[in-house]
Design an enzyme around this catalytic site. Structure first.
Site, PDB file in Angstrom:
ATOM      1  CB  CYS A   1      25.261  52.491  91.436  1.00  0.00           C
ATOM      2  SG  CYS A   1      25.178  53.708  92.746  1.00  0.00           S
TER       3      CYS A   1
ATOM      4  CG  HIS B   1      24.184  54.741  87.857  1.00  0.00           C
ATOM      5  ND1 HIS B   1      23.065  54.710  88.662  1.00  0.00           N
ATOM      6  CD2 HIS B   1      25.220  55.133  88.662  1.00  0.00           C
ATOM      7  CE1 HIS B   1      23.406  55.046  89.897  1.00  0.00           C
ATOM      8  NE2 HIS B   1      24.702  55.313  89.919  1.00  0.00           N
TER       9      HIS B   1
ATOM     10  CG  ASN C   1      23.411  57.881  92.473  1.00  0.00           C
ATOM     11  OD1 ASN C   1      22.666  56.914  92.328  1.00  0.00           O
ATOM     12  ND2 ASN C   1      24.733  57.760  92.489  1.00  0.00           N
TER      13      ASN C   1
HETATM   14  O1  UT7 Z   1      26.786  56.068  91.791  1.00  0.00           O
HETATM   15  C1  UT7 Z   1      27.891  55.413  92.274  1.00  0.00           C
HETATM   16  C2  UT7 Z   1      29.145  55.940  91.708  1.00  0.00           C
HETATM   17  N1  UT7 Z   1      29.384  57.289  92.132  1.00  0.00           N
HETATM   18  C3  UT7 Z   1      29.803  58.194  91.256  1.00  0.00           C
HETATM   19  O2  UT7 Z   1      29.916  57.905  90.096  1.00  0.00           O
HETATM   20  C4  UT7 Z   1      30.188  59.557  91.796  1.00  0.00           C
HETATM   21  C5  UT7 Z   1      31.495  59.992  91.217  1.00  0.00           C
HETATM   22  N2  UT7 Z   1      31.994  61.263  91.751  1.00  0.00           N
HETATM   23  C6  UT7 Z   1      31.397  62.454  91.466  1.00  0.00           C
HETATM   24  O3  UT7 Z   1      30.364  62.506  90.841  1.00  0.00           O
HETATM   25  C7  UT7 Z   1      32.112  63.703  91.895  1.00  0.00           C
HETATM   26  O4  UT7 Z   1      33.400  63.389  92.325  1.00  0.00           O
HETATM   27  C8  UT7 Z   1      31.380  64.511  93.009  1.00  0.00           C
HETATM   28  C9  UT7 Z   1      30.110  65.118  92.472  1.00  0.00           C
HETATM   29  C10 UT7 Z   1      31.076  63.593  94.172  1.00  0.00           C
HETATM   30  C11 UT7 Z   1      32.291  65.651  93.480  1.00  0.00           C
HETATM   31  O5  UT7 Z   1      32.652  66.472  92.374  1.00  0.00           O
HETATM   32  P1  UT7 Z   1      34.187  66.827  92.111  1.00  0.00           P
HETATM   33  O6  UT7 Z   1      34.209  67.726  90.943  1.00  0.00           O
HETATM   34  O7  UT7 Z   1      34.939  65.544  91.995  1.00  0.00           O
HETATM   35  O8  UT7 Z   1      34.559  67.622  93.387  1.00  0.00           O
HETATM   36  P2  UT7 Z   1      35.732  67.332  94.433  1.00  0.00           P
HETATM   37  O9  UT7 Z   1      35.359  66.214  95.314  1.00  0.00           O
HETATM   38  O10 UT7 Z   1      37.031  67.275  93.707  1.00  0.00           O
HETATM   39  O11 UT7 Z   1      35.698  68.688  95.253  1.00  0.00           O
HETATM   40  C12 UT7 Z   1      36.050  69.937  94.658  1.00  0.00           C
HETATM   41  C13 UT7 Z   1      35.896  71.015  95.707  1.00  0.00           C
HETATM   42  C14 UT7 Z   1      36.588  70.675  97.013  1.00  0.00           C
HETATM   43  O12 UT7 Z   1      37.106  71.874  97.543  1.00  0.00           O
HETATM   44  P3  UT7 Z   1      38.685  72.238  97.397  1.00  0.00           P
HETATM   45  O13 UT7 Z   1      39.389  71.113  98.060  1.00  0.00           O
HETATM   46  O14 UT7 Z   1      38.924  72.287  95.921  1.00  0.00           O
HETATM   47  O15 UT7 Z   1      38.779  73.552  98.087  1.00  0.00           O
HETATM   48  C15 UT7 Z   1      35.483  70.192  97.890  1.00  0.00           C
HETATM   49  O16 UT7 Z   1      35.732  70.374  99.265  1.00  0.00           O
HETATM   50  O17 UT7 Z   1      34.516  71.191  96.029  1.00  0.00           O
HETATM   51  C16 UT7 Z   1      34.321  71.047  97.447  1.00  0.00           C
HETATM   52  N3  UT7 Z   1      33.025  70.443  97.689  1.00  0.00           N
HETATM   53  C17 UT7 Z   1      31.873  71.137  97.721  1.00  0.00           C
HETATM   54  N4  UT7 Z   1      31.631  72.459  97.601  1.00  0.00           N
HETATM   55  C18 UT7 Z   1      30.347  72.850  97.686  1.00  0.00           C
HETATM   56  C19 UT7 Z   1      32.731  69.125  97.865  1.00  0.00           C
HETATM   57  N5  UT7 Z   1      31.409  68.963  98.028  1.00  0.00           N
HETATM   58  C20 UT7 Z   1      30.863  70.182  97.952  1.00  0.00           C
HETATM   59  C21 UT7 Z   1      29.545  70.674  98.042  1.00  0.00           C
HETATM   60  N6  UT7 Z   1      29.341  72.013  97.885  1.00  0.00           N
HETATM   61  N7  UT7 Z   1      28.482  69.858  98.231  1.00  0.00           N
END
Ligand code: UT7
Length: 331
Positions: free
Chosen positions: A116, A256, A286
């Site tokens: 990225c 970004h 993204n």
């Molecule tokens: O561009 C390159 C660099 N990349 C980035 O900068 C991305 C950085 N990361 C992020 O933006 C975030 O971590 C995400 C958007 C990818 C995820 O958001 P988060 O708030 O960190 O969510 P999480 O991974 O901690 O997941 C929270 C919950 C989980 O459920 P439990 O374990 O709390 O029951 C996931 O299983 O949300 C669940 N989950 C979803 N639920 C509905 C994960 N993906 C989804 C989804 N829809 N698509």
């Protein structure tokens, strides 16, 4: 003659017509519009459809728009750089094909891969070539067909990324406009958290890797988020400090587009009001190497000669950094 700086003199963009909405994704994986919107800020993303269309298809369109807007003969272009994590082919440089297709027959061309941060690092490369006096026109394109490396049964990645391309032309400037300063970083620890496991020299493609879905993007989102949120804010604050920029001096933050929460945190650390933050993540998601030039193209009409722009990016590797640039034209 004054010191030569490297200014952006034109921008161009291309996004595919097909719109993949959050609602549509709800029918594909266990997710919902509310989760995606509140966690990321994304409402929809573009997907490049059609057989035989790779990243170059979009890169060429973005470059052609730029060439037409700037009114130059493509033969004047000295160098074409394509920042991409999704090249058309593994070995043949996508940039070489793009240069030929747009008629930049006097240019040499290469790809630059820093996930990225590809476009951000590319800005540094393009500017250095111009500042040295070696070349007069460097075309930098950021383009990615992320849909080609996504598993549309994996809700943790398929909701985030989209396809698109943007381009910027770098030319010499003697008014002190254009590229001012950079603070670029990397840390190899990142390859544990954001990667494609197979298809490289470490783990070549095999029946096994295909069966195990190891050719798709894997992201440990939570870990990447932690690194991204602190590092993008840190480098942006640092570039302001190094250049004695106060909040009032920054006209635009060009961040970004990975996650609206990361962007908000960066703006808040810089003390920059949200009205000065470029944002189009809601429309495109993204797009990896394309986020920064797509922002420039979308906001071009609002930019004024002399505006202070602070770019910031964070990506796989890890790679990240910030660039301070003065806008060089009114459109
Ligand atoms: O561009 C390159 C660099 N990349 C980035 O900068 C991305 C950085 N990361 C992020 O933006 C975030 O971590 C995400 C958007 C990818 C995820 O958001 P988060 O708030 O960190 O969510 P999480 O991974 O901690 O997941 C929270 C919950 C989980 O459920 P439990 O374990 O709390 O029951 C996931 O299983 O949300 C669940 N989950 C979803 N639920 C509905 C994960 N993906 C989804 C989804 N829809 N698509």
């Amino acid at each position: 003659m004054g010191k030569i700086s490297a200014a952006i003199t034109a921008v161009g963009k291309y996004v595919p017509d097909f719109v993949l909405t959050n609602k549509e994704l709800e029918t594909m994986v266990d997710t919902n519009d509310e989760w995606i919107t509140t966690r990321t800020g994304i409402k929809e993303r573009r997907i490049l459809k059609g057989e035989g269309k790779g990243t170059s298809f979009m890169a060429i369109k973005a470059a052609e728009e730029l060439i037409q807007k700037r009114g130059i003969d493509p033969k004047e272009i000295d160098l074409v750089i394509v920042g991409t994590a999704t090249p058309d082919l593994q070995v043949a440089a996508t940039a070489a094909f793009v240069a030929s297709e747009i008629g930049a027959t006097n240019a040499f061309a290469f790809d630059l891969e820093a996930a990225c941060s590809s476009f951000l690092y590319g800005m540094s490369t393009a500017s250095s070539y111009i500042e040295s006096g070696r070349y007069k026109k460097v075309l930098l394109i950021g383009a990615d067909k992320m849909s080609s490396i996504l598993d549309y049964t994996d809700r943790t990645t398929c909701i985030i990324f989209g396809d698109g391309a943007g381009a910027a032309l770098f030319e010499p400037n003697e008014e002190g406009l254009g590229f001012q300063d950079e603070y670029l970083r990397s840390d190899g620890i990142g390859r544990n958290f954001l990667k494609i496991d197979a298809g490289g020299s470490l783990l070549p493609a095999s029946e096994e890797t295909v069966k195990n879905k190891q050719h798709f993007v894997f992201q440990d989102g939570k870990s990447v988020y932690k690194y991204a949120v602190s590092n993008m804010a840190e480098v942006s604050a640092k570039i302001m400090e190094r250049n004695n920029l106060e909040e009032k001096d920054v006209d635009w933050l060009v961040p970004h587009q990975a996650n609206k929460r990361i962007i908000d945190a960066t703006a808040s650390r810089m003390g920059v009001d949200s009205s000065k933050v470029m944002m189009n993540i809601q429309k495109y998601g993204n797009t990896t190497s394309a986020t920064l030039p797509l922002l420039l193209a979308d906001y071009e009409k609002q930019l004024k000669k002399g505006d202070n722009l602070v770019f910031a990016a964070f990506g796989g590797g890890f790679t990240w950094g910030s660039i301070y640039l003065k806008w060089a034209y009114n459109s």
